[in-house]
Write a protein that holds these residues in place. Structure first.
Motif, PDB file in Angstrom:
ATOM      1  N   GLU A 149       0.843  -1.196   0.000  1.00 28.01           N
ATOM      2  CA  GLU A 149       0.000   0.000   0.000  1.00 28.01           C
ATOM      3  C   GLU A 149       0.876   1.243   0.000  1.00 28.01           C
ATOM      4  N   PRO A 150       0.502   2.286  -0.730  1.00 28.36           N
ATOM      5  CA  PRO A 150      -0.770   2.499  -1.423  1.00 28.36           C
ATOM      6  C   PRO A 150      -0.797   1.963  -2.851  1.00 28.36           C
ATOM      7  N   HIS A 151       0.003   0.936  -3.154  1.00 25.68           N
ATOM      8  CA  HIS A 151       0.016   0.288  -4.468  1.00 25.68           C
ATOM      9  C   HIS A 151       0.536   1.223  -5.558  1.00 25.68           C
ATOM     10  N   LEU A 152       1.512   2.032  -5.201  1.00 26.44           N
ATOM     11  CA  LEU A 152       2.219   2.876  -6.163  1.00 26.44           C
ATOM     12  C   LEU A 152       3.670   2.414  -6.229  1.00 26.44           C
ATOM     13  N   PRO A 153       4.303   2.498  -7.384  1.00 25.83           N
ATOM     14  CA  PRO A 153       5.690   2.044  -7.522  1.00 25.83           C
ATOM     15  C   PRO A 153       6.666   3.034  -6.905  1.00 25.83           C
ATOM     16  N   GLU A 207      13.929  11.535 -18.746  1.00 28.43           N
ATOM     17  CA  GLU A 207      15.320  11.053 -18.722  1.00 28.43           C
ATOM     18  C   GLU A 207      16.164  11.773 -17.673  1.00 28.43           C
ATOM     19  N   VAL A 208      15.581  12.053 -16.516  1.00 31.56           N
ATOM     20  CA  VAL A 208      16.340  12.640 -15.412  1.00 31.56           C
ATOM     21  C   VAL A 208      16.096  11.805 -14.159  1.00 31.56           C
ATOM     22  N   ARG A 209      17.065  11.786 -13.267  1.00 28.80           N
ATOM     23  CA  ARG A 209      16.926  11.034 -12.022  1.00 28.80           C
ATOM     24  C   ARG A 209      15.877  11.700 -11.137  1.00 28.80           C
ATOM     25  N   GLU A 210      15.013  10.893 -10.542  1.00 32.48           N
ATOM     26  CA  GLU A 210      13.923  11.410  -9.723  1.00 32.48           C
ATOM     27  C   GLU A 210      14.006  10.855  -8.299  1.00 32.48           C
ATOM     28  N   THR A 211      13.599  11.669  -7.340  1.00 34.66           N
ATOM     29  CA  THR A 211      13.511  11.210  -5.956  1.00 34.66           C
ATOM     30  C   THR A 211      12.066  11.048  -5.502  1.00 34.66           C
ATOM     31  N   ASP A 212      11.122  11.502  -6.303  1.00 32.13           N
ATOM     32  CA  ASP A 212       9.694  11.343  -6.007  1.00 32.13           C
ATOM     33  C   ASP A 212       8.997  10.748  -7.218  1.00 32.13           C
ATOM     34  N   LEU A 213       7.935  10.025  -6.956  1.00 32.49           N
ATOM     35  CA  LEU A 213       7.191   9.369  -8.016  1.00 32.49           C
ATOM     36  C   LEU A 213       6.596  10.387  -8.975  1.00 32.49           C
ATOM     37  N   THR A 214       6.708  10.099 -10.257  1.00 33.23           N
ATOM     38  CA  THR A 214       6.114  10.958 -11.284  1.00 33.23           C
ATOM     39  C   THR A 214       4.922  10.257 -11.927  1.00 33.23           C
ATOM     40  N   LEU A 215       4.033  11.072 -12.465  1.00 35.40           N
ATOM     41  CA  LEU A 215       2.908  10.530 -13.222  1.00 35.40           C
ATOM     42  C   LEU A 215       3.417   9.799 -14.462  1.00 35.40           C
ATOM     43  N   GLY A 216       4.544  10.244 -14.995  1.00 38.14           N
ATOM     44  CA  GLY A 216       5.126   9.608 -16.176  1.00 38.14           C
ATOM     45  C   GLY A 216       5.627   8.201 -15.935  1.00 38.14           C
ATOM     46  N   THR A 217       5.798   7.827 -14.663  1.00 44.88           N
ATOM     47  CA  THR A 217       6.152   6.446 -14.328  1.00 44.88           C
ATOM     48  C   THR A 217       4.914   5.607 -14.068  1.00 44.88           C
ATOM     49  N   VAL A 218       3.986   6.126 -13.281  1.00 43.56           N
ATOM     50  CA  VAL A 218       2.864   5.294 -12.851  1.00 43.56           C
ATOM     51  C   VAL A 218       1.747   5.214 -13.894  1.00 43.56           C
ATOM     52  N   ALA A 219       1.549   6.249 -14.711  1.00 42.40           N
ATOM     53  CA  ALA A 219       0.484   6.184 -15.713  1.00 42.40           C
ATOM     54  C   ALA A 219       0.703   5.047 -16.713  1.00 42.40           C
ATOM     55  N   PRO A 220       1.918   4.889 -17.278  1.00 45.62           N
ATOM     56  CA  PRO A 220       2.128   3.734 -18.159  1.00 45.62           C
ATOM     57  C   PRO A 220       1.950   2.393 -17.446  1.00 45.62           C
ATOM     58  N   MET A 221       2.305   2.339 -16.161  1.00 48.78           N
ATOM     59  CA  MET A 221       2.106   1.105 -15.410  1.00 48.78           C
ATOM     60  C   MET A 221       0.627   0.758 -15.297  1.00 48.78           C
ATOM     61  N   LEU A 222      -0.184   1.765 -15.009  1.00 54.57           N
ATOM     62  CA  LEU A 222      -1.629   1.545 -14.948  1.00 54.57           C
ATOM     63  C   LEU A 222      -2.137   1.047 -16.289  1.00 54.57           C
ATOM     64  N   VAL A 232      -4.553  -9.728 -12.108  1.00 57.65           N
ATOM     65  CA  VAL A 232      -3.971  -8.507 -12.676  1.00 57.65           C
ATOM     66  C   VAL A 232      -5.003  -7.391 -12.697  1.00 57.65           C
ATOM     67  N   GLY A 233      -6.256  -7.740 -12.975  1.00 60.15           N
ATOM     68  CA  GLY A 233      -7.310  -6.728 -12.989  1.00 60.15           C
ATOM     69  C   GLY A 233      -7.528  -6.108 -11.618  1.00 60.15           C
ATOM     70  N   GLU A 234      -7.470  -6.928 -10.565  1.00 61.18           N
ATOM     71  CA  GLU A 234      -7.629  -6.400  -9.203  1.00 61.18           C
ATOM     72  C   GLU A 234      -6.497  -5.436  -8.854  1.00 61.18           C
ATOM     73  N   ARG A 235      -5.268  -5.796  -9.247  1.00 61.36           N
ATOM     74  CA  ARG A 235      -4.155  -4.894  -8.957  1.00 61.36           C
ATOM     75  C   ARG A 235      -4.288  -3.609  -9.780  1.00 61.36           C
ATOM     76  N   ALA A 236      -4.707  -3.723 -11.021  1.00 64.40           N
ATOM     77  CA  ALA A 236      -4.891  -2.534 -11.845  1.00 64.40           C
ATOM     78  C   ALA A 236      -5.901  -1.588 -11.207  1.00 64.40           C
ATOM     79  N   ALA A 237      -6.974  -2.142 -10.645  1.00 60.76           N
ATOM     80  CA  ALA A 237      -7.979  -1.309  -9.989  1.00 60.76           C
ATOM     81  C   ALA A 237      -7.403  -0.597  -8.775  1.00 60.76           C
ATOM     82  N   LEU A 238      -6.548  -1.292  -8.015  1.00 61.58           N
ATOM     83  CA  LEU A 238      -5.915  -0.670  -6.852  1.00 61.58           C
ATOM     84  C   LEU A 238      -4.956   0.438  -7.274  1.00 61.58           C
ATOM     85  N   VAL A 239      -4.203   0.199  -8.335  1.00 60.26           N
ATOM     86  CA  VAL A 239      -3.277   1.223  -8.829  1.00 60.26           C
ATOM     87  C   VAL A 239      -4.052   2.419  -9.360  1.00 60.26           C
ATOM     88  N   ARG A 240      -5.136   2.161 -10.063  1.00 59.62           N
ATOM     89  CA  ARG A 240      -5.965   3.262 -10.571  1.00 59.62           C
ATOM     90  C   ARG A 240      -6.480   4.120  -9.412  1.00 59.62           C
TER      91      ARG A 240
END
Length: 483
Positions: free
Chosen positions: A273-277, A285-300, A322-330
């Protein structure tokens, strides 16, 4: 397979993200403290940012395009030296009559004829044809490296032909595979994904980019987690183009090791939890210290499409998991990003806003179809707002509202927005962006990576990601009856 430098969740965190919650809270407190100290100087920063907005940076055009030499190797078309090609090919017209050159040109014309050209008979026919030819030329290419022939592995599609772009990005390759399948070149699309499967780490991750012969990585950029989402989206898109059930099942069997490994990695990354990467570099193409939408949106998008893919193949238990996890990520994406209007970071705070490092970016388009199955609440509105926030003087958009204010337009994001517009009921926006791209190609017909504030094409040309987006956008418009 090539082993990733930084495997699994812990490695992804050490590669530039995913600080423990206590540390993240500490950073937020520090950020707010700094913000309070700097708030009195906001007017100064505002003047600074406005001054930056008028700065126009110059970037050279590296190439005018690429061409096939009579021996089959790929070579440069020098910048500002327009090429004339034999019809329906990337073979220079000056080689007319040469048996090798004529055979190569005939082969490319035959390849085009094996599939379809979206927009045929419309003003986009030439734009799409050129994009397809550039992709075909830069897939599995052989080139002369100081007298020795260097041959890419089958399906290895490089991002561009300039030296620093002559590598395979899983993100770019995923879009190319989708475009190839959408135009009837399913075997070529499967080959592109086959290369991606060969270089995937045993843990399921992907490096930022790979050497096209499959021998490894060119540098220590490390893992970029958005690649997992893009690969799954692409595999599902490829399979969606196969109408025959038996053929689709056979192709799924070929792609299943890639799909299963990639899905398993995403399930692991989003298990807690909260089921975010964890945080990771994304298309910026830059190093990040916080989650970006550009990482999690493609995962969803990848999880949702994978769930549908498993269901289509009768794998009910896997589809449900996989569908249950997708719903949690969404749900987690909506909770984290919707309150701020789907900006790049969920909790950027006043410091990043003050310095112009926050705001919406092109990842808002990644929350919409054809990527996700359905736009999350407020996502379409956020995307529409971002089109104005990211607009550039010459037309098109920048990678994000917080991107440096240098006046330069980026075609990967502009064509991504054309695709999103075409798929989500905004055909006028889509055609406006496509027309703009067509008008700002090089004289040889290549789509450049960048366009300067004065309208001149710049940097890498052609760029295969932009070409793939154009193909997909025109295909979507054609399918909807908008052309």
């Amino acid at each position: 397979m090539t082993t990733a430098v930084l495997p699994e969740r812990a490695a992804a965190r050490s590669a530039g993200g995913g600080a423990p919650p206590a540390r993240r809270r500490g950073r937020r407190v520090l950020a707010w403290s700094i913000a309070a100290t700097l708030w009195a100087g906001a007017a100064v920063w505002s003047v600074h940012l406005k001054a930056n907005e008028s700065t126009e940076e110059f970037v050279a055009l590296y190439l005018d395009g690429v061409h096939l030499q009579p021996d089959g190797t790929v070579a440069d078309v020098p910048a500002h030296e327009p090429a004339a090609y034999l019809p329906g090919s990337r073979v220079l017209a000056e080689h007319a009559g040469d048996p090798g050159a004529e055979a190569l040109a005939a082969g490319q014309r035959a390849w085009l004829a094996e599939g379809t050209v979206p927009g045929a008979g419309t003003r986009y026919e030439e734009l799409v044809t050129d994009a397809l030819l550039d992709i075909h030329t830069l897939t599995g290419a052989t080139f002369d490296d100081g007298g020795s022939g260097i041959e890419a592995a089958p399906g290895a599609v490089v991002a561009g032909w300039s030296d620093r772009w002559r590598y395979v990005w899983p993100r770019d390759a995923s879009f190319v595979a989708a475009a190839l399948a959408r135009t009837g070149h399913v075997e070529d699309a499967v080959a592109v994904l086959g290369f991606v499967a060969e270089v995937q780490s045993e843990h399921g991750g992907f490096q930022a980019r790979y050497v096209p012969d499959g021998s490894g990585v060119p540098d220590s950029r490390g893992i970029q987690l958005d690649g997992n989402g893009w690969v799954l989206w692409s595999a599902a898109t490829v399979l969606d183009q196969i109408e025959d059930d038996g053929e689709r099942a056979a192709t799924f069997a070929r792609l299943r090791p890639l799909v299963d490994t990639t899905v398993d990695h995403l399930l692991e990354l989003t298990a807690e939890e909260p089921h975010l990467p964890p945080a990771s570099a994304d298309y910026w193409e830059v190093r990040e210290t916080d989650l970006t939408l550009g990482t999690v949106a493609p995962m969803l998008a990848g999880l949702e499409r994978a769930a549908a893919l498993y269901a289509d193949q009768g794998l009910g238990a896997r589809a449900a998991e996989v569908g249950e996890r997708a719903a949690l990520v969404r749900s987690a994406v909506v909770t984290a990003f919707e309150p701020g209007g789907y900006e790049r970071y969920a909790d950027g705070g006043p410091v990043t806003a003050l310095l112009g490092a926050d705001g919406r970016d092109a990842a808002t388009a990644m929350l919409l179809p054809p990527f996700t199955t359905e736009a999350p609440p407020g996502a379409v509105e956020a995307w529409l707002l971002s089109t104005e926030e990211m607009a550039r003087p010459a037309g098109g958009v920048a990678p994000g509202a917080g991107w440096k204010r240098d006046g330069i337009t980026w075609t990967p994001e502009t064509t991504l927005y054309a695709l999103a517009a075409a798929e989500n009921g905004h055909p006028r926006r889509a055609t406006a962006w496509l027309d703009w791209v067509a008008e700002h190609r090089t004289a040889s017909g290549a789509i450049p990576e960048k366009v300067l504030a004065n309208g001149a094409p710049a940097a890498v040309a052609p760029l295969t990601w932009s070409g793939a987006n154009v193909i997909l956008a025109v295909a979507a418009l054609e399918e909807s009856g908008a052309l």
